[in-house]
Design an enzyme around this catalytic site. Structure first.
Site, PDB file in Angstrom:
ATOM      1  N   ARG A 215      -7.399   7.488  -4.798  1.00 27.65           N
ATOM      2  CA  ARG A 215      -7.726   6.532  -3.735  1.00 27.65           C
ATOM      3  C   ARG A 215      -7.370   7.174  -2.411  1.00 27.65           C
ATOM      4  NH1 ARG A 215      -4.404   2.677  -5.025  1.00 27.65           N
ATOM      5  NH2 ARG A 215      -2.902   3.159  -3.402  1.00 27.65           N
TER       6      ARG A 215
ATOM      7  N   HIS B  72      -1.958   1.725  -0.422  1.00 27.69           N
ATOM      8  CA  HIS B  72      -1.832   0.753  -1.517  1.00 27.69           C
ATOM      9  C   HIS B  72      -2.403  -0.590  -1.079  1.00 27.69           C
ATOM     10  CE1 HIS B  72      -0.056  -1.819  -4.562  1.00 27.69           C
ATOM     11  NE2 HIS B  72       0.585  -2.472  -3.621  1.00 27.69           N
TER      12      HIS B  72
ATOM     13  N   TYR C  39       4.797   8.976   2.508  1.00 30.71           N
ATOM     14  CA  TYR C  39       5.092   9.605   1.214  1.00 30.71           C
ATOM     15  C   TYR C  39       3.977  10.521   0.702  1.00 30.71           C
ATOM     16  CZ  TYR C  39       2.370   5.486  -0.083  1.00 30.71           C
ATOM     17  OH  TYR C  39       1.402   4.524  -0.147  1.00 30.71           O
TER      18      TYR C  39
END
Lengths: 333, 354
Positions: free
Chosen positions: B250, B254, B263
């Site tokens: 993706r 999120h 991250y």
């Protein structure tokens, strides 16, 4: 003893105070560990653990696999074997898979072993509605845990208490659910001492003095109740506002003393009314101050429905208007 | 272990056929492309709507279109779909309207309700909890003697939850006709898959349950489609469950509340677009085989845009949420506590003294 002027303070939000409390304890005690989903490099979904992995390393601030039962279950194992884990649930509404570990193990290992083992762990969990979160994220299911023998349940409503209560919870020899009111996470700042201090578990706070009615709230509902109390000054209704801070064990002396003085009480919580902690507060009032009551105790609570999708959350959550209505009802009975 | 679960692929990132054992037709390729473009348009529009404050937090899926659409295209009416909160491309393909999906993210319960005749469960917000449901629904179909099957969607993080293992184990014990469709996109929010699990693949977890586990290139819509179809047909024949690991990526966060730059190297994510993008590889394939047509793409794009703009209008013109919906669907027969709370609250709202 230091005077207030010697204590260095910082203006912190509630979530920053949580971080500060965690940092204080990680520095002070090697056995304190922080673990949960995304708590490391990402610093937690609400940034409550921001910077801690960088400062203390991944061995003490641990990103775990995505498994609430695993996080709590392994925390129990760490706790019985010399550590003080602070486990994060991303939202209190995500705690349900871990419920078995908390209910059948964390809360009763002490009694099952006649105190041979104890579980000095803290489960931190943001909770509550009002931030337009998706389903499940907004649940206030504190009574599932106050109904659990062997658990303490703590809910700060302001930055000072958040740090002090969290440190007390980490130092407590028994498991503590530490609920963090997420709508209040960044709502305001307050002075928070830099040094270590504790706010005693099991003790509530009287936020305002009043004569006519006692208003009892916790967590997110404290600021909502405060608005109601402030509005009623114009009607010459004098309210005594209590912030319970700990839901198990309740501060029965604080509740009793206040209701004996005012003769009236309104309990405010956002969890569903039936089976809610409000009923335990009511029980304290009945036992300790029944003959002082001048009107039936009122409750303003969430409804007995699942927390709705956010298009209806403002209908579900107690508002200052619903609280003032209940207070007037109590006063004019 | 990785060698035992090779990634099955039909079309590589450059649009070259790497396995010609399944028959490809121009119609199939174009239809898959059309479905993916429709989903991508919806996804990008939704991210924009969130940024404008017109919907709430949104879970984007751009990059995962092939995994969702290839698998959903293998399902038939009467089958069951158990999605997560990110599987809009799958539910869209299986029968949800764009408006329904948008209503969900506008904080409306109506976004959970499938159209008549379609078995689409509400999105699972907790992780992995839908896997046992898919198994149970499949067990029910088997007991009823039908050949209907279930498909459950979940991410890599879900494989750490107990419900993942319980769902697979029950399916194995009861030979339930269910396809467990994993989208391994490499991250569970901030946690990379190598910190999520020490096993090299998700497919190999099937070994524990003595069911078939396969890995597929999750950005290759054709491979996903044919492999899911085989698993579905096997389930229809009464030969039990399959675990499919679709290896995908993706591009974005999120959710719109998340910041992946904390991250993950976003530059790497952008580079992957050119290497593995599911739409781009179909375009390249069509170009190589002489049936790519910009004009056709623009026509498809225009149809998608119109459909989505109309859905936005419908969403925004939707009548206000009804308070009675909150109280009225907790039990089939009303109970007094909720009736009392509803009556008192409505009376309070009307300004009447209670």
């Amino acid at each position: 003893m230091k005077t207030m002027t010697e204590i260095k303070t910082n203006k912190l939000t509630l979530v920053q105070a949580v971080t500060d409390g965690l940092r204080t304890m990680l520095r002070e005690h090697e056995e304190v560990l922080v673990l949960g989903e995304d708590v490391g490099q990402n610093g937690g979904v609400f940034r409550a653990t921001d910077g801690l992995a960088a400062e203390f390393g991944e061995a003490r601030v641990m990103d775990t696999p995505l498994a609430e039962a695993g996080i709590v279950g392994t925390s129990i194992g760490l706790a019985i074997n010399g550590f003080r884990p602070v486990a994060e649930m991303q939202f209190l509404g995500f705690v349900y898979p871990a419920y078995e570990q908390i209910m059948t193990h964390a809360s009763r290992i002490r009694s099952r072993t006649l105190s041979r083992y104890s579980v000095p762990m803290v489960i931190r969990a943001p909770y509550g509605g009002g931030i337009r979160a998706p389903e499940i994220h907004s649940d206030s299911c504190e009574s599932l845990f106050t109904h659990m023998p062997g658990m303490k349940v703590v809910v700060p409503s302001n930055p000072y208490d958040a740090k002090g209560l969290l440190i007390a919870a980490i130092e407590d020899p028994d498991p503590v659910l530490f609920m963090e009111p997420m709508r209040s996470y960044r709502a305001f700042k307050a002075d928070v001492p830099e040094e270590k201090y504790t706010v005693e578990l099991g003790k509530g706070a009287k936020l305002t003095e009043g004569e006519d009615v006692t208003v009892i709230a916790w967590g997110n509902m404290v600021s909502t109740a405060q608005k109601a109390v402030d509005q009623l000054k114009d009607d010459n209704i004098s309210c005594e506002l209590l912030d319970l801070r700990t839901l198990y064990p309740l501060d029965k002396d604080l509740i009793a003393e206040s209701v004996k003085k005012t003769g009236r009480a309104v309990i405010v919580h956002e969890a569903p009314e039936t089976g809610g902690v409000g009923n335990d507060v009511l029980s304290v009032i009945n036992n300790e101050a029944f003959l002082y009551l001048r009107s039936p105790v009122q409750k303003v609570a969430g409804f007995d429905t699942p927390f709705p999708f956010f298009s209806l959350e403002e209908e579900y959550l107690p508002t200052p208007e619903r609280i003032t209505h209940a207070i007037k009802k109590a006063v004019t009975f | 272990m990785e060698n035992q679960f090779p990634i099955r692929q039909i079309l590589d990132g450059e649009g070259n056929i790497t396995d010609n054992s399944d028959e490809l037709t121009e119609d199939l390729v174009k239809e898959m492309y059309r479905r993916m473009l429709r989903a991508r348009t919806l996804d990008r529009k939704s991210v924009n709507l969130q940024r404008q404050g017109r919907i709430g937090t949104y879970a984007p899926f751009e990059g995962q279109e092939a995994a969702q659409i290839g698998s959903a295209s293998a399902m038939e009416d009467g089958d069951w779909m158990f999605p997560t909160y990110r599987d809009h491309a799958a539910t869209l393909t299986f029968g949800h309207s764009v408006t329904t999906i948008m209503l969900y993210w506008k904080g409306r319960v109506e976004g959970c309700v499938p159209p008549e005749g379609k078995n689409i469960f509400p999105p699972a917000v907790p992780i992995a909890t839908q896997l046992p449901h898919a198994t149970g629904a499949a067990m029910a179909e088997k007991r009823k003697g039908s050949d209907r099957v279930s498909i459950a969607y979940f991410g890599d993080g879900a494989t750490s939850e107990g419900d993942f293992h319980e769902g697979l184990n029950f399916a194995s014990v009861f030979k339930a006709p269910v396809v467990f469709f994993n989208q391994n996109n490499g991250y569970a929010i901030s946690v990379p898959v190598e910190k999520q699990m020490n096993s090299k693949t998700i497919a190999q977890k099937a070994v524990s349950y003595d069911i078939e586990g396969i890995r597929v290139d999750g950005n290759d819509v054709l491979a996903v489609y044919f492999e899911t179809k085989k698993a579905v047909e096997k389930a229809r024949r009464g030969e039990g469950p399959t675990l499919i690991e679709a290896v995908t990526w993706r591009y974005g966060a999120h959710t719109t509340a998340d910041d992946p730059t904390k991250y993950r190297d976003q530059q790497l994510s952008e580079e992957k677009r050119n290497q593995i993008d599911p739409l781009l590889r179909l375009e390249r394939y069509m170009e190589k085989n002489g049936f790519w047509d910009e004009e056709w793409k623009n026509e498809v794009m225009n149809v998608c845009d119109r459909e989505i703009e109309q859905a936005v209008e419908e969403m925004e013109a939707y009548p206000d949420a009804d308070i009675n919906d909150m109280f009225g669907h907790v039990f089939k027969e009303p109970v007094w506590t909720i009736e009392k709370q509803r009556d008192e609250y409505l009376s309070f709202k009307r300004g009447e003294t209670v």
